[in-house]
Design an enzyme around this catalytic site. Structure first.
Site, PDB file in Angstrom:
ATOM      1  N   ASP A 121       0.816  -1.214   0.000  1.00 56.44           N
ATOM      2  CA  ASP A 121       0.000   0.000   0.000  1.00 56.44           C
ATOM      3  C   ASP A 121       0.855   1.272   0.000  1.00 56.44           C
ATOM      4  OD1 ASP A 121      -2.040  -1.784   0.320  1.00 56.44           O
ATOM      5  OD2 ASP A 121      -2.769  -0.963   2.219  1.00 56.44           O
TER       6      ASP A 121
ATOM      7  N   HIS B 223       3.711  -2.209   3.331  1.00 62.10           N
ATOM      8  CA  HIS B 223       3.616  -0.833   2.856  1.00 62.10           C
ATOM      9  C   HIS B 223       4.813  -0.466   1.987  1.00 62.10           C
ATOM     10  CE1 HIS B 223       0.513  -0.850   5.884  1.00 62.10           C
ATOM     11  NE2 HIS B 223       0.000   0.201   5.261  1.00 62.10           N
TER      12      HIS B 223
HETATM   13 ZN   LIG Z   1      -2.609   3.271   3.075  1.00 63.20          ZN
END
Ligand SMILES: [Zn+2]
Length: 183
Positions: free
Chosen positions: A13, A152
């Site tokens: 992400d 992430h």
């Molecule tokens: Zn995010």
């Protein structure tokens, strides 16, 4: 996803950014693994070359709003317009809400337009209280058939991923997991 499949779905992400996306792409290539990148529109705008590399490498892509807005503070229309603006750059039918939450009216609107992808395994790689070993341990402890694993593609996580991503991929392969992307 399907608990009868010995497979996991890797997701990244918040990218793409030059400080972390190239490392993630090189590592995935080394392990011959495909993943899904939920990208933020403004990062795609700034780093379109990285967006292109992600697509060229055969990974799946998803929309994560234009500037990582939370659904707490925004009306449905604002949220939908923000995500459409992102999708003019991202071009995906997949959507993941920042912070993993949408109010029901937003969800109702978004699921008409996108396939919403949540997760079951958060590595917490973004946390300053988490170590690289801790990220790896979370994968080992919580991965199961059909898991959607969230990492992430960000400044907060890259220092941990340099160790934890190749280590997690090595472990998942030893455990016989296949790697899938979404339809
Ligand atoms: Zn995010």
């Amino acid at each position: 996803m399907d608990k009868h499949e010995h497979a996991v779905y890797l997701t990244f992400d918040d990218g793409p950014i030059p400080e972390s996306t190239p490392f993630i792409l090189e590592t995935l290539k080394q392990f011959n693994v495909k993943a899904t990148f939920f990208m933020v529109g403004e990062n795609v705008l700034r780093h379109h070359d990285l967006y292109n590399r992600i697509v060229e490498d055969g990974h799946q892509i998803g929309n994560h709003t234009f500037n990582h807005i939370g659904a707490f503070k925004h009306w449905t229309l604002t949220y939908a317009i923000n995500s459409e603006k992102a999708n003019e750059l991202i071009h995906s039918h997949l959507f993941r809400p920042p912070h993993g939450w949408m109010r029901p009216s937003v969800y109702w609107w978004m699921q008409r337009r996108y396939k919403i992808i949540m997760w079951d395994l958060v590595t917490r790689d973004y946390s300053k209280w988490m170590t690289a070993q801790g990220v790896l341990n979370n994968v080992k402890r919580y991965a199961r058939n059909g898991s959607i694993i969230t990492f992430h593609d960000s400044l907060k996580s890259i220092d941990k991923l340099r160790f934890a991503l190749p280590a997690a991929l090595t472990w998942l392969k030893e455990e016989g997991y296949e790697f899938r992307t979404f339809e």
